[in-house]
Design an enzyme around this catalytic site. Structure first.
Site, mmCIF file in Angstrom:
data_model
loop_
_atom_site.group_PDB
_atom_site.id
_atom_site.type_symbol
_atom_site.label_atom_id
_atom_site.label_comp_id
_atom_site.label_asym_id
_atom_site.label_seq_id
_atom_site.Cartn_x
_atom_site.Cartn_y
_atom_site.Cartn_z
ATOM 1 N N PRO A 1 0.759 -1.086 -0.040
ATOM 2 C CA PRO A 1 0.053 0.073 0.138
ATOM 3 C C PRO A 1 0.937 1.346 -0.214
ATOM 4 C CG PRO A 1 -0.036 -1.082 2.120
ATOM 5 C CD PRO A 1 0.611 -1.925 1.429
ATOM 6 N N ASP A 2 0.238 2.331 -0.574
ATOM 7 C CA ASP A 2 1.064 3.617 -0.756
ATOM 8 C C ASP A 2 0.607 4.369 0.828
ATOM 9 O OD1 ASP A 2 -1.302 4.621 -0.976
ATOM 10 O OD2 ASP A 2 -0.804 5.615 -2.907
ATOM 11 N N PHE A 3 0.962 5.611 0.923
ATOM 12 C CA PHE A 3 0.909 6.080 2.317
ATOM 13 C C PHE A 3 -0.527 6.981 2.142
ATOM 14 C CE2 PHE A 3 5.184 5.361 2.012
ATOM 15 C CZ PHE A 3 5.492 4.798 3.504
ATOM 16 N N ARG A 4 -0.819 7.737 1.249
ATOM 17 C CA ARG A 4 -1.667 8.601 1.224
ATOM 18 C C ARG A 4 -3.196 8.573 0.099
ATOM 19 N NH1 ARG A 4 3.134 10.817 1.849
ATOM 20 N NH2 ARG A 4 3.548 11.971 3.666
ATOM 21 N N ASP B 1 11.138 -0.081 0.485
ATOM 22 C CA ASP B 1 10.775 -1.629 0.079
ATOM 23 C C ASP B 1 11.903 -2.198 -0.496
ATOM 24 O OD1 ASP B 1 10.504 -0.788 -2.466
ATOM 25 O OD2 ASP B 1 8.339 -0.189 -2.142
ATOM 26 N N HIS C 1 14.952 8.102 1.594
ATOM 27 C CA HIS C 1 14.523 7.901 2.915
ATOM 28 C C HIS C 1 15.019 6.572 3.636
ATOM 29 C CE1 HIS C 1 10.549 10.596 1.716
ATOM 30 N NE2 HIS C 1 11.768 11.347 2.068
ATOM 31 N N ASN D 1 11.114 5.200 -1.449
ATOM 32 C CA ASN D 1 10.484 4.008 -1.008
ATOM 33 C C ASN D 1 11.524 3.081 -0.147
ATOM 34 O OD1 ASN D 1 8.307 4.618 -2.440
ATOM 35 N ND2 ASN D 1 8.709 3.179 -4.021
HETATM 36 P P1 OAD Z 1 2.120 8.841 -1.215
HETATM 37 O O1 OAD Z 1 1.292 7.727 -0.758
HETATM 38 O O2 OAD Z 1 1.940 10.205 -0.626
HETATM 39 O O3 OAD Z 1 1.639 9.102 -2.785
HETATM 40 C C1 OAD Z 1 1.655 8.150 -3.924
HETATM 41 C C2 OAD Z 1 1.002 8.426 -5.189
HETATM 42 O O4 OAD Z 1 1.210 7.594 -5.953
HETATM 43 C C3 OAD Z 1 -0.186 9.308 -5.147
HETATM 44 O O5 OAD Z 1 -0.195 10.229 -5.834
HETATM 45 C C4 OAD Z 1 -1.183 8.100 -5.655
HETATM 46 O O6 OAD Z 1 -2.497 8.568 -6.137
HETATM 47 C C5 OAD Z 1 -0.191 7.659 -6.702
HETATM 48 N N1 OAD Z 1 -0.500 6.036 -7.060
HETATM 49 C C6 OAD Z 1 -0.623 5.123 -5.905
HETATM 50 N N2 OAD Z 1 -0.881 3.948 -6.606
HETATM 51 C C7 OAD Z 1 -0.884 4.085 -7.944
HETATM 52 C C8 OAD Z 1 -0.785 3.478 -9.257
HETATM 53 N N3 OAD Z 1 -1.157 2.084 -9.227
HETATM 54 N N4 OAD Z 1 -0.786 3.917 -10.354
HETATM 55 C C9 OAD Z 1 -0.563 5.491 -10.321
HETATM 56 N N5 OAD Z 1 -0.614 6.154 -9.509
HETATM 57 C C10 OAD Z 1 -0.495 5.596 -8.192
HETATM 58 O O7 OAD Z 1 3.402 8.313 -1.144
HETATM 59 P P2 OAD Z 1 4.824 9.000 -1.526
HETATM 60 O O8 OAD Z 1 4.709 10.154 -2.526
HETATM 61 O O9 OAD Z 1 5.981 8.049 -1.903
HETATM 62 O O10 OAD Z 1 8.359 8.453 4.340
HETATM 63 O O11 OAD Z 1 5.230 9.552 0.123
HETATM 64 C C11 OAD Z 1 6.261 10.127 0.503
HETATM 65 C C12 OAD Z 1 6.714 9.752 1.988
HETATM 66 O O12 OAD Z 1 5.598 9.973 2.789
HETATM 67 C C13 OAD Z 1 7.030 8.306 1.991
HETATM 68 O O13 OAD Z 1 8.435 8.201 1.505
HETATM 69 C C14 OAD Z 1 7.131 7.930 3.384
HETATM 70 C C15 OAD Z 1 5.734 8.967 3.936
HETATM 71 O O14 OAD Z 1 5.869 9.610 4.972
HETATM 72 C C16 OAD Z 1 8.995 7.491 4.918
HETATM 73 O O15 OAD Z 1 8.888 6.300 4.420
HETATM 74 C C17 OAD Z 1 10.040 7.970 5.648
#
Ligand code: OAD
Ligand code: ZN
Length: 257
Positions: A13-16, A89, A106, A87
């Site tokens: 899973p992503d974060f946001r 991972d 990070h 990332n």
């Molecule tokens: P976010 O979760 O903030 O953003 C992920 C982005 O990817 C969002 O704009 C989603 O819409 C997009 N996304 C997700 N899945 C997708 C898919 N299958 N196809 C296209 N787009 C997709 O993640 P980051 O930007 O990486 O800190 O977050 C930055 C940092 O915030 C991370 O490194 C983490 C967190 O706090 C640490 O790990 C220390």
């Protein structure tokens, strides 16, 4: 520049992202608010949630996807100046991109540091404890050993400074799967020269692509794998990428046995 959105196709899973993002699904981690999982103050109060996440991300648990292998192909073709990732991972390394081409902004689980005496240890030393739900402790002073993941407020790894030279040299900037919300990483997107095209492949329009786009910006919105596959198709690399993926996943299958 990449973020968590390039690993969601691998099942992480992503974060946001609303609904599916880690920050919406923290019940299992038992933390008071989302960012606590990467905060030192909370970590010293209760390190268990962070180590639960660490266990989940154990190397080998998840595999690189088409997006990672596309970046690997850029490297194989000597077109990749550097890959800046947020990332943790390790999937960029797992795809075969050498450490010299990576800036893991990070941090990573490849090394760890004692929170008390600051001695450094190879990441492998802590995995047995992490997998057994034990806190990894320093063999010298018994302090908790924390993987070298950058928590909020901590300095970024020294390699991050490579951006000063890299971004001035770039003639194309790819931005894949990130919300561009976390600094200082997000501002790298502004660091290429104005004449340099920037290509965003992401679900939504983010950062300065939304609020002050440049004339050479291109945004391919939607699923990252579909966007990458479209680009690869336009480049005429589809067969080559398929061959690379087949070869590399064959290697990973071998390791699993
Ligand atoms: P976010 O979760 O903030 O953003 C992920 C982005 O990817 C969002 O704009 C989603 O819409 C997009 N996304 C997700 N899945 C997708 C898919 N299958 N196809 C296209 N787009 C997709 O993640 P980051 O930007 O990486 O800190 O977050 C930055 C940092 O915030 C991370 O490194 C983490 C967190 O706090 C640490 O790990 C220390
Ligand atoms: Zn110690």
């Amino acid at each position: 520049m990449v973020g968590a959105g390039i690993s969601t196709p691998s099942g992480i899973p992503d974060f946001r992202s609303p609904g599916s993002g880690l920050y919406n699904n923290l019940q299992q981690y038992n933390i008071p608010y989302p960012e606590a999982i990467f905060e030192l103050g909370f970590f010293f109060h209760n390190p268990k949630p962070f180590f639960t996440l660490a266990k989940e991300l154990y190397p080998g648990h998840y595999r690189p996807n088409v997006t990672h292998y596309f970046l690997r192909l850029l490297h194989d073709k000597e077109l990749l100046l550097r890959l800046y990732t947020q990332n943790i991972d390790g999937l960029e390394r797992a795809s075969g991109i050498p450490a010299s081409k990576l800036v893991e902004a990070h941090g990573s689980f490849a090394s760890a540091t004692c929170t008390v005496c600051r001695r450094s240890f190879p990441g492998e030393d802590m995995w047995a404890d992490v997998m057994a739900d034990r806190l990894p402790c320093c063999p010298v002073c018994t302090g908790i050993v924390k993987p070298d993941i950058v928590f909020f407020g901590e300095p970024l790894p020294a390699r991050f400074l490579l951006h000063v030279a890299d971004f001035a040299l770039a003639d194309l900037l790819l931005i894949l799967g990130t919300s561009l919300e976390v600094e200082p990483f997000a501002s790298l997107s502004e660091a290429v020269q104005k004449s340099v095209p920037r290509l965003l492949i992401n679900r939504d329009l983010v950062g300065s692509f939304a609020w002050s786009s440049r004339s050479k910006d291109v945004a391919q919105l939607g699923d990252v794998v579909q966007g990458v596959e479209r680009l690869v198709d336009l480049l005429g690399w589809t067969q080559e990428l398929q061959d690379l993926i087949q070869k590399e996943t064959g290697k990973l299958d071998g390791q699993d046995r």
